[in-house]
Design a protein around this motif. Structure first.
Motif, PDB file in Angstrom:
ATOM      1  N   GLN A  11      56.058  48.000  43.330  1.00 16.45           N
ATOM      2  CA  GLN A  11      55.849  48.860  44.490  1.00 16.45           C
ATOM      3  C   GLN A  11      55.840  50.336  44.117  1.00 16.45           C
ATOM      4  O   GLN A  11      55.288  51.167  44.857  1.00 16.45           O
ATOM      5  N   GLN A  12      56.414  50.673  42.965  1.00 16.59           N
ATOM      6  CA  GLN A  12      56.371  52.065  42.523  1.00 16.59           C
ATOM      7  C   GLN A  12      54.952  52.464  42.117  1.00 16.59           C
ATOM      8  O   GLN A  12      54.597  53.642  42.156  1.00 16.59           O
ATOM      9  N   VAL A  13      54.162  51.480  41.704  1.00 13.19           N
ATOM     10  CA  VAL A  13      52.758  51.746  41.366  1.00 13.19           C
ATOM     11  C   VAL A  13      51.907  51.755  42.624  1.00 13.19           C
ATOM     12  O   VAL A  13      51.093  52.645  42.850  1.00 13.19           O
ATOM     13  N   SER A  14      52.094  50.755  43.466  1.00 11.98           N
ATOM     14  CA  SER A  14      51.346  50.642  44.721  1.00 11.98           C
ATOM     15  C   SER A  14      52.153  49.784  45.672  1.00 11.98           C
ATOM     16  O   SER A  14      52.723  48.772  45.255  1.00 11.98           O
ATOM     17  N   PRO A  15      52.232  50.141  46.966  1.00  7.63           N
ATOM     18  CA  PRO A  15      53.058  49.394  47.910  1.00  7.63           C
ATOM     19  C   PRO A  15      52.688  47.922  48.042  1.00  7.63           C
ATOM     20  O   PRO A  15      53.538  47.101  48.376  1.00  7.63           O
ATOM     21  N   ASP A  16      51.406  47.577  47.785  1.00 12.34           N
ATOM     22  CA  ASP A  16      50.980  46.195  47.972  1.00 12.34           C
ATOM     23  C   ASP A  16      50.616  45.500  46.664  1.00 12.34           C
ATOM     24  O   ASP A  16      50.042  44.419  46.668  1.00 12.34           O
ATOM     25  N   LEU A  17      50.960  46.095  45.528  1.00 10.22           N
ATOM     26  CA  LEU A  17      50.563  45.525  44.240  1.00 10.22           C
ATOM     27  C   LEU A  17      51.221  44.168  43.992  1.00 10.22           C
ATOM     28  O   LEU A  17      50.666  43.315  43.296  1.00 10.22           O
ATOM     29  N   ALA A  18      52.389  43.948  44.568  1.00  2.51           N
ATOM     30  CA  ALA A  18      53.082  42.674  44.377  1.00  2.51           C
ATOM     31  C   ALA A  18      52.476  41.561  45.232  1.00  2.51           C
ATOM     32  O   ALA A  18      52.868  40.407  45.095  1.00  2.51           O
ATOM     33  N   ASP A  19      51.547  41.905  46.104  1.00  4.16           N
ATOM     34  CA  ASP A  19      50.921  40.911  46.976  1.00  4.16           C
ATOM     35  C   ASP A  19      49.792  40.216  46.206  1.00  4.16           C
ATOM     36  O   ASP A  19      48.660  40.686  46.171  1.00  4.16           O
ATOM     37  N   ASP A  20      50.123  39.101  45.573  1.00  2.00           N
ATOM     38  CA  ASP A  20      49.118  38.414  44.759  1.00  2.00           C
ATOM     39  C   ASP A  20      48.005  37.801  45.596  1.00  2.00           C
ATOM     40  O   ASP A  20      46.902  37.579  45.097  1.00  2.00           O
ATOM     41  N   TYR A  21      48.283  37.504  46.854  1.00  2.00           N
ATOM     42  CA  TYR A  21      47.210  36.990  47.707  1.00  2.00           C
ATOM     43  C   TYR A  21      46.160  38.068  47.976  1.00  2.00           C
ATOM     44  O   TYR A  21      44.971  37.780  48.062  1.00  2.00           O
ATOM     45  N   MET A  22      46.596  39.313  48.098  1.00  2.00           N
ATOM     46  CA  MET A  22      45.624  40.385  48.248  1.00  2.00           C
ATOM     47  C   MET A  22      44.757  40.496  46.993  1.00  2.00           C
ATOM     48  O   MET A  22      43.542  40.708  47.068  1.00  2.00           O
ATOM     49  N   THR A  23      45.384  40.328  45.826  1.00  2.00           N
ATOM     50  CA  THR A  23      44.630  40.347  44.576  1.00  2.00           C
ATOM     51  C   THR A  23      43.596  39.228  44.555  1.00  2.00           C
ATOM     52  O   THR A  23      42.432  39.429  44.182  1.00  2.00           O
ATOM     53  N   LEU A  24      44.000  38.026  44.974  1.00  2.00           N
ATOM     54  CA  LEU A  24      43.067  36.902  45.004  1.00  2.00           C
ATOM     55  C   LEU A  24      41.945  37.131  46.011  1.00  2.00           C
ATOM     56  O   LEU A  24      40.792  36.752  45.768  1.00  2.00           O
ATOM     57  N   GLU A  25      42.249  37.762  47.134  1.00  2.00           N
ATOM     58  CA  GLU A  25      41.207  38.074  48.113  1.00  2.00           C
ATOM     59  C   GLU A  25      40.188  39.051  47.528  1.00  2.00           C
ATOM     60  O   GLU A  25      38.980  38.922  47.738  1.00  2.00           O
ATOM     61  N   LEU A  26      40.684  40.050  46.791  1.00  2.00           N
ATOM     62  CA  LEU A  26      39.776  41.012  46.154  1.00  2.00           C
ATOM     63  C   LEU A  26      38.880  40.322  45.123  1.00  2.00           C
ATOM     64  O   LEU A  26      37.664  40.547  45.086  1.00  2.00           O
ATOM     65  N   LEU A  27      39.463  39.476  44.303  1.00  2.00           N
ATOM     66  CA  LEU A  27      38.676  38.750  43.307  1.00  2.00           C
ATOM     67  C   LEU A  27      37.660  37.840  43.991  1.00  2.00           C
ATOM     68  O   LEU A  27      36.504  37.732  43.550  1.00  2.00           O
ATOM     69  N   ALA A  28      38.083  37.191  45.081  1.00  2.00           N
ATOM     70  CA  ALA A  28      37.180  36.297  45.807  1.00  2.00           C
ATOM     71  C   ALA A  28      36.016  37.072  46.406  1.00  2.00           C
ATOM     72  O   ALA A  28      34.856  36.659  46.314  1.00  2.00           O
ATOM     73  N   ALA A  29      36.318  38.219  47.030  1.00  2.00           N
ATOM     74  CA  ALA A  29      35.251  39.042  47.597  1.00  2.00           C
ATOM     75  C   ALA A  29      34.312  39.528  46.491  1.00  2.00           C
ATOM     76  O   ALA A  29      33.095  39.613  46.675  1.00  2.00           O
ATOM     77  N   GLY A  30      34.889  39.847  45.321  1.00  2.00           N
ATOM     78  CA  GLY A  30      34.058  40.265  44.197  1.00  2.00           C
ATOM     79  C   GLY A  30      33.136  39.155  43.730  1.00  2.00           C
ATOM     80  O   GLY A  30      31.950  39.384  43.458  1.00  2.00           O
ATOM     81  N   LEU A  31      33.656  37.934  43.636  1.00  2.00           N
ATOM     82  CA  LEU A  31      32.820  36.807  43.227  1.00  2.00           C
ATOM     83  C   LEU A  31      31.718  36.542  44.244  1.00  2.00           C
ATOM     84  O   LEU A  31      30.581  36.229  43.875  1.00  2.00           O
ATOM     85  N   ALA A  32      32.056  36.671  45.535  1.00  2.00           N
ATOM     86  CA  ALA A  32      31.030  36.512  46.565  1.00  2.00           C
ATOM     87  C   ALA A  32      29.950  37.588  46.417  1.00  2.00           C
ATOM     88  O   ALA A  32      28.756  37.312  46.545  1.00  2.00           O
ATOM     89  N   GLY A  33      30.385  38.826  46.127  1.00  2.00           N
ATOM     90  CA  GLY A  33      29.410  39.908  45.927  1.00  2.00           C
ATOM     91  C   GLY A  33      28.540  39.687  44.708  1.00  2.00           C
ATOM     92  O   GLY A  33      27.341  39.969  44.726  1.00  2.00           O
ATOM     93  N   ILE A  34      29.132  39.172  43.626  1.00  2.00           N
ATOM     94  CA  ILE A  34      28.356  38.873  42.420  1.00  2.00           C
ATOM     95  C   ILE A  34      27.299  37.821  42.719  1.00  2.00           C
ATOM     96  O   ILE A  34      26.140  37.941  42.295  1.00  2.00           O
ATOM     97  N   GLN A  35      27.674  36.796  43.471  1.00  2.00           N
ATOM     98  CA  GLN A  35      26.712  35.747  43.807  1.00  2.00           C
ATOM     99  C   GLN A  35      25.574  36.296  44.661  1.00  2.00           C
ATOM    100  O   GLN A  35      24.395  35.977  44.437  1.00  2.00           O
ATOM    101  N   VAL A  36      25.908  37.141  45.639  1.00  2.00           N
ATOM    102  CA  VAL A  36      24.873  37.743  46.487  1.00  2.00           C
ATOM    103  C   VAL A  36      23.918  38.592  45.655  1.00  2.00           C
ATOM    104  O   VAL A  36      22.695  38.525  45.802  1.00  2.00           O
TER     105      VAL A  36
END
Length: 406
Positions: free
Chosen positions: A25-50
């Motif tokens: 949390q000292q780096v970013s308030p939501d950095l410990a939220d691994d589900y947010m990380t997975l959502e970002l990766l998922a959105a990125g993969l969707a964008g790559i496919q598009v």
């Protein structure tokens, strides 16, 4: 092999080590939220496919990233880099590393992801394409990721337009919506004859003289040439068109291949992947529920009540108005991740029924840990909503109606 170089680590479930979370949390308030990380990766993969699909027909879209990767993907990889450093890794996490990780279950990632036990078997890439979990996770992030856009959004908008332009009253519009929504959940493959039938049923045209329903149809389906009747292989369990003779790929389906003949004039149409993922496949549980309840309830069962505010609403006393008399409303879900479902779930306040029920597709409900993880993720966020399996919901509704009829 895909899994080479990936070590297995001991994964922790929520909530995680307080000291480690504090450092992140000292780096970013939501950095410990691994589900947010997975959502970002998922959105990125969707964008790559598009972008890959667009590149087949036009020039690729420019990207601010020097590697040409979507911003969401890059942000997800950066978050994993911080996580790796926090875990004591001496090697930098690269894009190639993360692409490789995406092809194996989350439990085999070389990071102690803070995710629910029921999600450890999920993959981000399956058979070379974004998995169902990835597409569902990406959907949560689309509103903030301009590079990722799914066909689902446009399909829904046009469906509303077709229903509205072809109806005079609110009842007409709702009936039109149910007809169109039902078409998507019944026809994984349609013919040009089916399209003509839709145009006759929904004749309203846009400013260019094109039927609105044809615009909607062409958004949801891709055309394939045919000469008269065409013989195709379907799954007898879910009704999906088979491209892989060994598996339909539909979650929870154990069907077998069956050959069917589709009558056409000159072409037939197969649903776009996004429409299948977000309308047809989830609609299988809805259709099973409708089939079980309609014989008993008839017009007292309202499909996709309020233009999909909820998937099923039961008017036990036949008052005709939600909130008057005893109504039950059900939102039917078939999500790969219980935790992501819980994080995104909202009850539509228009469905002011006596009982509000989140119905889970039977194959998900029976998955070990799924309901516990869903219940945990919903705590403090949603009030007054029950969780039931589709079988339990059907049984409860029929039993309640039986008691009332005595």
């Amino acid at each position: 092999m895909i899994s080479e170089g990936i070590s297995v680590v001991t994964h922790v479930t929520l909530p995680g080590d307080p000291a480690r979370l504090s450092r992140l949390q000292q780096v970013s308030p939501d950095l410990a939220d691994d589900y947010m990380t997975l959502e970002l990766l998922a959105a990125g993969l969707a964008g790559i496919q598009v972008n890959q699909q667009k590149a087949l027909w036009s020039s690729p879209q420019p990207s601010a990233d020097p590697m040409g990767l979507p911003a969401a993907w890059t942000a997800g990889v950066k978050r994993l880099l911080w996580r790796a450093l926090e875990d004591g890794s001496r090697e930098l996490t690269s894009h190639a590393d993360v692409f490789r990780w995406c092809r194996v279950p989350l439990k085999r990632w070389p990071l102690a992801l803070r995710i629910a036990q029921s999600d450890l078997e999920l993959l981000l890439i399956e058979n070379g394409r974004p998995s169902a979990f990835t597409e569902q996770a990406a959907q949560l992030h689309l509103s903030s990721d301009p590079e990722a856009e799914l066909v689902e959004n446009r399909c829904y908008e046009l469906m509303i337009t077709v229903a509205d332009r072809n109806g005079q009253t609110e009842r007409d519009v709702q009936g039109n919506y149910v007809h169109l929504r039902g078409f998507l959940t019944k026809y994984a493959v349609a013919s040009d004859i089916d399209l003509l039938g839709l145009i006759r049923a929904f004749p309203a045209k846009d400013a260019n003289g094109q039927p609105w329903v044809k615009r909607w149809f062409m958004q949801c389906y891709r055309a394939l040439p045919a000469n008269g009747a065409v013989v195709l292989s379907f799954c007898d369990g879910c009704g999906n068109l088979l491209t892989d003779p060994c598996s339909c790929g539909t979650p929870g389906c154990a069907g077998k291949p069956v050959i069917r003949t589709v009558a056409t004039m000159s072409e037939y149409f197969a649903q776009n992947r996004a429409v299948r993922r977000f309308f047809y496949d989830p609609g299988l549980a809805e259709q099973r529920i409708f089939a079980a309840l309609e014989p008993a309830f008839g017009e007292r069962l309202h499909l996709w009540w309020g233009m999909d505010a909820v998937d099923a609403a039961i008017d036990f006393e036949n008052t005709g108005k939600m909130g008057v008399g005893e109504w039950w409303a059900a939102d039917v879900k078939d999500h790969a991740s219980a935790t992501l479902l819980g994080r995104s779930f909202r009850w539509n306040p228009r469905a002011a029924s006596k009982r509000r029920i989140l119905v889970i597709a039977q194959h998900r409900f029976e998955q070990p840990g799924y309901v516990d993880d869903l219940t945990t993720s919903l705590q403090g966020r949603v009030q007054g909503v029950e969780i039931m399996s589709e079988a339990a919901f059907v049984a409860a509704a029929l039993a309640r109606d039986g008691r009332q009829s005595r």
